[in-house]
Motif scaffolding. Structure first.
Motif: not given
Length: 259
Positions: A12-13, A90-96, A183-185
């Protein structure tokens, strides 16, 4: 979760490639090697079991078979991303964190790289670089998420209290669905990595805001202060007893009880 169900979910991505392992030493090691071989941007390595997983400061990351998400994501930073590489964790942390919010949970980000649920560690992030001369050729973002109860190490092995998504949810989570959500986030937030919006969202989710903490790192004398927020590069801002700002760029945060 298996390779087939994972491929179906991630169709889907738009990812760069996928390597799946029933068992592996470290997904980050595999991703670092793949990156040096020319892996495409947004290629990912996923393992059902990790036998030599690691977190920051070479701490062991516990990943029993069929219990967690052990994922390493390869990024090839384009020009717009390069000035903001310090925000990658931070990008990864926000996504989780965002994926946890969608499950109805209330995650917090323990600076710089842990996700907490109910004050207990649920996920950790390890960012490593592949260099070409003096330039970063690619980044590998390792993410470990405790999904099922069996992913939580025995108490005697813990340096910080830990929990799992299953402990916090009424329904049993599905790992491939959680990974798709993360991954979408990630893809969406990546487009805004240079914006104030990312720092604001990261700061909003920051654990221990207004509380006194102790930051240890680099063999230096621990820094003690109240968590005030983040700098534009993702560094932690504390306030000392005299309300002066202190900037911390590396370290481990732990709550320090009031004297």
């Amino acid at each position: 979760m298996n390779e087939s169900s994972l491929k179906k979910s991630l169709s889907k991505i738009n990812i760069g490639g996928l390597r799946w392992f029933d068992s592996i030493g470290s997904t980050n090691d595999e991703a670092l090697a793949w990156a040096t071989e020319g892996a495409k941007d947004l290629s990912i390595v996923v393992a059902d079991e990790q036998t030599q997983g690691r977190g920051r400061l070479n701490r062991r990351w516990f990943t029993p078979k069929g219990s967690a998400l052990a994922v390493s994501l390869i990024l090839r930073p384009a020009a717009p991303l390069r000035p903001h590489l310090s925000r990658t964790v931070g990008l990864a942390a926000l996504s989780i964190a965002e994926s946890c919010l969608k499950l109805g949970l209330a995650p917090q980000i323990k600076w710089p790289n842990d996700i907490l649920l109910n004050g207990k560690k649920t996920a950790g992030i390890l960012v490593e670089s592949v260099w070409s001369g003096e330039d970063v050729d690619s980044l590998v973002i390792g993410m470990g998420i405790n999904v099922y109860k069996s992913s939580v190490p025995p108490a005697e092995f813990l340096q910080f209290p830990a929990t799992s998504l299953e402990d916090a949810l009424e329904n049993e989570p599905k790992r491939e669905e959680i990974l798709l959500s993360i991954l979408t986030a990630f893809i969406r937030w990546r487009e805004r990595i240079g914006s104030d919006e990312l720092i604001d969202a990261w700061e909003e989710a920051l654990a221990f805001r207004g509380e006194q903490v102790e930051v240890k790192g680099g063999g230096e004398v621990p820094v003690i202060g109240r968590v005030d927020g983040l700098e534009s590069d993702g560094s932690l801002r504390l306030k000392d007893l005299h309300d002066n700002s202190m900037i911390v760029r590396f370290g481990d945060v732990s709550l320090r009880p009031a004297a």
